[in-house]
Design a protein around this motif. Structure first.
Motif, PDB file in Angstrom:
ATOM      1  N   LYS A  92       0.801  -1.230   0.000  1.00 32.26           N
ATOM      2  CA  LYS A  92       0.000   0.000   0.000  1.00 32.26           C
ATOM      3  C   LYS A  92       0.834   1.282   0.000  1.00 32.26           C
ATOM      4  CE  LYS A  92      -4.068  -0.810   0.262  1.00 32.26           C
ATOM      5  NZ  LYS A  92      -4.902  -1.022  -0.948  1.00 32.26           N
ATOM      6  N   LYS A  93       2.128   1.127  -0.146  1.00 30.14           N
ATOM      7  CA  LYS A  93       3.032   2.294  -0.187  1.00 30.14           C
ATOM      8  C   LYS A  93       2.821   3.229   1.025  1.00 30.14           C
ATOM      9  CE  LYS A  93       3.503   2.382  -5.250  1.00 30.14           C
ATOM     10  NZ  LYS A  93       4.044   1.056  -5.243  1.00 30.14           N
ATOM     11  N   CYS A  94       2.860   2.626   2.192  1.00 22.95           N
ATOM     12  CA  CYS A  94       2.602   3.385   3.422  1.00 22.95           C
ATOM     13  C   CYS A  94       3.815   4.169   3.913  1.00 22.95           C
ATOM     14  CB  CYS A  94       2.183   2.437   4.538  1.00 22.95           C
ATOM     15  SG  CYS A  94       0.640   1.563   4.213  1.00 22.95           S
ATOM     16  N   TYR A  95       5.005   3.737   3.513  1.00 20.25           N
ATOM     17  CA  TYR A  95       6.214   4.242   4.170  1.00 20.25           C
ATOM     18  C   TYR A  95       6.854   5.451   3.501  1.00 20.25           C
ATOM     19  CZ  TYR A  95       6.437   0.267   7.287  1.00 20.25           C
ATOM     20  OH  TYR A  95       6.166  -0.648   8.273  1.00 20.25           O
ATOM     21  N   THR A  96       7.457   6.288   4.342  1.00 26.65           N
ATOM     22  CA  THR A  96       8.346   7.346   3.889  1.00 26.65           C
ATOM     23  C   THR A  96       9.688   7.122   4.564  1.00 26.65           C
ATOM     24  OG1 THR A  96       6.510   8.893   3.726  1.00 26.65           O
ATOM     25  CG2 THR A  96       8.719   9.835   3.768  1.00 26.65           C
ATOM     26  N   HIS A  97      10.750   7.129   3.761  1.00 29.71           N
ATOM     27  CA  HIS A  97      12.106   6.940   4.266  1.00 29.71           C
ATOM     28  C   HIS A  97      12.961   8.131   3.844  1.00 29.71           C
ATOM     29  CE1 HIS A  97      12.025   2.543   5.291  1.00 29.71           C
ATOM     30  NE2 HIS A  97      10.933   2.641   4.578  1.00 29.71           N
ATOM     31  N   GLY A  98      14.067   8.303   4.534  1.00 30.23           N
ATOM     32  CA  GLY A  98      14.978   9.359   4.120  1.00 30.23           C
ATOM     33  C   GLY A  98      16.347   9.181   4.743  1.00 30.23           C
ATOM     34  N   ALA A  99      17.347   9.783   4.100  1.00 32.44           N
ATOM     35  CA  ALA A  99      18.697   9.801   4.669  1.00 32.44           C
ATOM     36  C   ALA A  99      18.716  10.816   5.808  1.00 32.44           C
ATOM     37  CB  ALA A  99      19.703  10.204   3.579  1.00 32.44           C
ATOM     38  N   VAL A 100      19.729  10.722   6.651  1.00 35.63           N
ATOM     39  CA  VAL A 100      19.832  11.697   7.737  1.00 35.63           C
ATOM     40  C   VAL A 100      21.098  12.536   7.576  1.00 35.63           C
ATOM     41  CG1 VAL A 100      18.514  10.347   9.415  1.00 35.63           C
ATOM     42  CG2 VAL A 100      20.985  10.072   9.296  1.00 35.63           C
ATOM     43  N   GLU A 101      20.999  13.768   8.023  1.00 32.34           N
ATOM     44  CA  GLU A 101      22.148  14.674   7.991  1.00 32.34           C
ATOM     45  C   GLU A 101      22.973  14.465   9.256  1.00 32.34           C
ATOM     46  OE1 GLU A 101      22.847  16.718   5.461  1.00 32.34           O
ATOM     47  OE2 GLU A 101      21.105  15.948   4.387  1.00 32.34           O
TER      48      GLU A 101
END
Ligand code: SF4
Ligand code: SF4
Length: 102
Positions: A92-101
């Motif tokens: 269901k494409k629930c996730y948001t991911h990202g790199a961290v600074e």
């Protein structure tokens, strides 16, 4: 500031994409993400009529449960290693991911 990344034994660079959020409105509580997460980050909860959250056994029989809907939650985000396995398997494409600074 730069983006956190690691150098793999091959010499290649890997930039982990850490879990940031999970859209509970889209989640169907299927548990796929829970099964693939190697770090115990996720937890399935039941949402009651009043919006209360109660713990749920992933393999529980639904028949006599007091919640209306099951949703996955990010219980221990600090344990995430940014592998994105949860996102890749989510139907269901629930996730948001990202790199961290750093
Ligand atoms: S990115 Fe990997 S470690 Fe982080 S929550 Fe998803 S499956 Fe677990
Ligand atoms: S895989 Fe997606 S839809 Fe299934 S429980 Fe996880 S977040 Fe919810």
């Amino acid at each position: 500031m730069s983006t956190y990344s690691v150098t793999l034994p091959s010499g290649a660079t890997w930039t982990p994409q850490f879990v940031q959020s999970l859209d509970e409105a889209k989640c169907i509580g299927c548990g796929r993400c829970f099964k693939v997460c190697p770090r115990g980050v996720l937890e399935l909860v039941g949402l009651t009529e009043d919006g209360e959250r109660i713990s749920v056994d992933l393999d529980a029989d639904d028949d006599d449960e007091e919640y209306e809907k099951k949703v996955m939650t990010i219980a221990k985000g600090e344990l995430c290693i940014g592998c994105t396995a949860c996102s890749k398997i989510c139907p269901k494409k629930c996730y948001t991911h990202g790199a961290v600074e750093v």
